[in-house]
Motif scaffolding. Structure first.
Motif, PDB file in Angstrom:
ATOM      1  N   ASP B  12       0.838  -1.211   0.000  1.00  0.00           N
ATOM      2  CA  ASP B  12       0.000   0.000   0.000  1.00  0.00           C
ATOM      3  C   ASP B  12       0.866   1.252   0.000  1.00  0.00           C
ATOM      4  O   ASP B  12       0.606   2.215  -0.731  1.00  0.00           O
ATOM      5  CB  ASP B  12      -0.901   0.022   1.235  1.00  0.00           C
ATOM      6  N   THR B  13       1.888   1.227   0.846  1.00  0.00           N
ATOM      7  CA  THR B  13       2.718   2.415   0.984  1.00  0.00           C
ATOM      8  C   THR B  13       3.429   2.735  -0.313  1.00  0.00           C
ATOM      9  O   THR B  13       3.419   3.872  -0.790  1.00  0.00           O
ATOM     10  CB  THR B  13       3.745   2.206   2.107  1.00  0.00           C
ATOM     11  N   SER B  16       0.913   4.026  -2.916  1.00  0.00           N
ATOM     12  CA  SER B  16       0.422   5.404  -2.785  1.00  0.00           C
ATOM     13  C   SER B  16       1.554   6.390  -2.989  1.00  0.00           C
ATOM     14  O   SER B  16       1.329   7.494  -3.505  1.00  0.00           O
ATOM     15  CB  SER B  16      -0.266   5.618  -1.446  1.00  0.00           C
ATOM     16  N   ALA B  17       2.776   5.992  -2.609  1.00  0.00           N
ATOM     17  CA  ALA B  17       3.908   6.877  -2.882  1.00  0.00           C
ATOM     18  C   ALA B  17       4.086   7.022  -4.386  1.00  0.00           C
ATOM     19  O   ALA B  17       4.336   8.123  -4.891  1.00  0.00           O
ATOM     20  CB  ALA B  17       5.173   6.333  -2.241  1.00  0.00           C
ATOM     21  N   GLU B  19       1.753   6.772  -6.672  1.00  0.00           N
ATOM     22  CA  GLU B  19       0.675   7.656  -7.131  1.00  0.00           C
ATOM     23  C   GLU B  19       1.085   9.120  -6.987  1.00  0.00           C
ATOM     24  O   GLU B  19       0.944   9.914  -7.915  1.00  0.00           O
ATOM     25  CB  GLU B  19      -0.578   7.429  -6.264  1.00  0.00           C
ATOM     26  N   GLY B  20       1.580   9.441  -5.790  1.00  0.00           N
ATOM     27  CA  GLY B  20       1.985  10.819  -5.530  1.00  0.00           C
ATOM     28  C   GLY B  20       3.088  11.262  -6.474  1.00  0.00           C
ATOM     29  O   GLY B  20       3.081  12.376  -6.982  1.00  0.00           O
TER      30      GLY B  20
END
Ligand code: SF4
Ligand code: SF4
Lengths: 389, 204
Positions: B12-13, B16-17, B19-20
């Motif tokens: 997940d981390t 999402s990183a 994505e950013g």
């Protein structure tokens, strides 16, 4: 807390050995202005953080008793420099109530448009700085970048980027400039996309979510007890928005939601209603709602006067007292005015949302880590000049 | 924590990183919001003046066109902090007429709120788009529109007039804004001896 008290706690207090007293601020980069916290900590864990206010006191209420009613309008900008429109509107509403003056519909719509644009601008700062205080620097300049466009729009509307002085007793100062409405609409289209992007950038970031989930929970009952208002109150699950509960101006004409806290961080991550993430995410949602309000207002913008032609040049309301309330960015902003029939207010009092938010910090900070205090302050979105006035 | 949960967290981390990062990366190709500030006077000649890029309602330094000022004092009264000082005297040449011997605006004190502009009957006092007025001394911020040697007679509004011949906005204030390092104007009383003499004269 006075200095001698600090001394006493150090020497003879119950935890004389373990307790450490730290001063955070007043020049701390992440206290959002000149704020001071006296942190009582045992290692990393705080026993409490006592806010000390008053560093930005400019005696605005006293000034309000010295200048004319119209002359206080530029001063009301300084009550909350990030959301000057609301302070303008509150003051105008109070004096209009005293005078028994109507605002023409176009004036009311322009007030709503300017206020909601200002709300987005202020929330963008709050969102960006929350992320920055947690340690994510990138979202802050991106949020400011969007805010810059709002500043440009408002500058074209009223000539200033920060201290707007746009509202007047009986309406607003200027009509919309030509070609302004399409620009505003184009920006709103762009902004809604940017918000989605902002969500991808930071709001759904796993690290950010986990950092804020379940942190500094303010239950609904406690939020009401401490008199929180605005997004801070709604994030605790209390559905109270002045624009809906006591509608003023043009707000009854618009369809919008007042987002309330729903443990947005997700229960699996330990999210609770009223935690830091809820306060953060309620602001993101409010930005969207504000955008829809601006859109509706632009669609329905009525023709006619933008300021009541009967508005007096020199306001001299009859003796009496009144109160006006507006839903400002940081909660309820209320003006209490006493008139003695002269051209100056006899007494003026401003109630602001940041002040009550500061009051709850001592209670909520019990048992938090020192590093979490920054997240708590950022999520409450306090602004120093509004606390002290 | 079970190993599967641990691995899911890492996934997940990282996701999402990532994505950013894609959002951040896209910003490399966007038009920058910042504008190049066109430097000091010389370098600026090539570019547009910064003042001219501002919206027309911009509230910068104030400007009074004395040619259409009626000396009605409305602006002076409207200002909440007494920034404007107007003095009207009898014309020594023709005692029936009045002249303005002073029209000062202290830009160091002004908060650019625009309250003085609104009541003006002729549009004589206006905000310009001038904003660069850095000064070494505060007294240099005072804009003096009347030359004491040449007092200005008030303008007579023709009956029913709605338009007034106003000078181009900014053309009066721009020359009045001093260079940033110009010496301050002399104090009314210059030396200690003179001050003593002044006091003695007053006592008489
Ligand atoms: S802009 Fe405001 S502060 Fe400045 S002179 Fe006019 S009324 Fe006074
Ligand atoms: S500038 Fe305008 S308001 Fe001020 S004295 Fe002249 S005419 Fe009157």
């Amino acid at each position: 807390m006075a200095l001698d008290q600090i001394f006493i706690t150090r020497k003879f207090g119950p935890n004389a050995e373990q307790e450490m007293i730290l001063n955070m601020g007043p020049q701390h980069p992440s206290t959002h202005g000149v704020l001071n916290f006296i942190v009582h900590a045992d290692g990393e864990v705080m026993e409490k953080a006592v806010p000390e206010v008053g560093y930005l006191h400019r005696s605005l209420e006293k000034i309000g008793e010295m200048v004319s009613y119209a002359g206080f309008m530029p001063y009301s900008d300084r009550v909350d420099y990030l959301a000057a429109m609301f302070a303008n509107e509150g003051w105008a509403l109070a004096v209009e109530k005293l005078l028994g003056l109507e605002v023409p519909p176009r004036g009311q719509y322009l007030r709503a448009i300017s206020c909601e644009l200002n709300r987005i601008a202020s929330h963008l700062i709050a969102l960006g700085s929350t992320a920055m205080d947690i340690g994510a620097v990138t979202p802050f300049p991106y949020a400011l970048r969007e805010r810059e466009s709002i500043n440009d729009l408002i500058e074209a509307l009223c000539g200033a980027r920060l201290t707007y002085n746009y509202h007047r007793i009986g309406g607003v100062a200027y009509d919309v400039p030509p070609d302004w409405t399409p620009l505003c609409r184009a920006w709103l289209d762009h902004f809604e996309k940017v918000l989605d992007e902002f969500d991808r950038l930071i709001s759904t970031n796993e690290i950010f979510l986990k950092r804020l989930a379940g942190l500094a929970v303010i239950p609904a009952a406690m939020a009401i007890d401490y008199g929180l208002s605005g997004p801070n109150l709604r994030a605790s699950g209390v559905d109270f928005d002045l624009r809906k509960a006591h509608p003023y101006g043009a707000y009854p004409d618009f369809q919008f939601k007042a987002p309330i806290g729903r443990a947005y961080a997700g229960l699996s991550r330990g999210g609770k209603v009223g935690d830091c993430y809820d306060r953060y995410y309620c602001r993101v949602l409010e930005c969207r709602e504000s955008a829809t309000i601006v859109r509706q207002a632009l669609d329905k913008l009525p023709d006619g006067d933008f300021i009541n032609p009967k508005a007096p040049k020199k306001a001299k309301p009859p003796a009496g007292e009144t109160q006006s309330r507006v839903e400002s960015v940081r909660g309820e902003m209320a003006y209490y005015v006493v008139s003695d029939g002269s051209e100056r207010a006899y007494r003026l009092r401003v109630r602001t949302g940041s002040f009550t938010a500061m009051g709850i910090i001592e209670e909520v900070s019990k048992g938090l880590m020192i590093a979490d205090l920054v997240a708590l302050i950022a999520s409450l979105d306090v602004v120093a000049p509004e606390i002290d006035r | 924590m079970p190993v599967s949960q641990y691995l899911a967290n890492i996934k997940d981390t990282v996701q999402s990183a990532w994505e950013g990062m894609t959002v951040t990366f896209s910003y490399l190709f966007r038009r920058p919001m910042t504008v190049q500030y066109a430097g000091p006077e010389k370098a600026r000649e090539k570019h547009e003046l910064v003042q001219d890029t501002l919206p027309s309602r911009y509230r910068g330094f104030l400007e009074v066109d004395l040619a259409i000022c009626t000396a009605c004092n409305a602006c002076e009264r409207a200002c909440p902090i007494n920034v404007i000082a107007i003095e009207i005297e009898k014309d020594p040449a023709n005692p029936k007429l009045r002249v303005m011997t002073r029209f000062d605006i202290d830009e160091g004190k002004c908060m650019f709120c625009g309250l003085c502009v609104e009541p003006c009957p002729t549009g004589s006092i206006q905000h310009t788009r001038e904003f660069e007025g850095t000064q070494r001394t505060l007294s240099n911020m005072v804009l003096r529109f009347v030359d004491p040697a040449k007092p200005a007679p008030p303008y007579k509004v023709a009956k029913g007039a709605t338009a007034f011949p106003r000078a181009v906005l900014g053309s009066i204030t721009r020359p009045l804004v001093k260079a940033w390092d110009s010496p301050p104007p002399p104090l009314p009383i210059e030396s200690a001896e003179e001050a003593m003499a002044h006091a003695a004269k007053k006592a008489h």
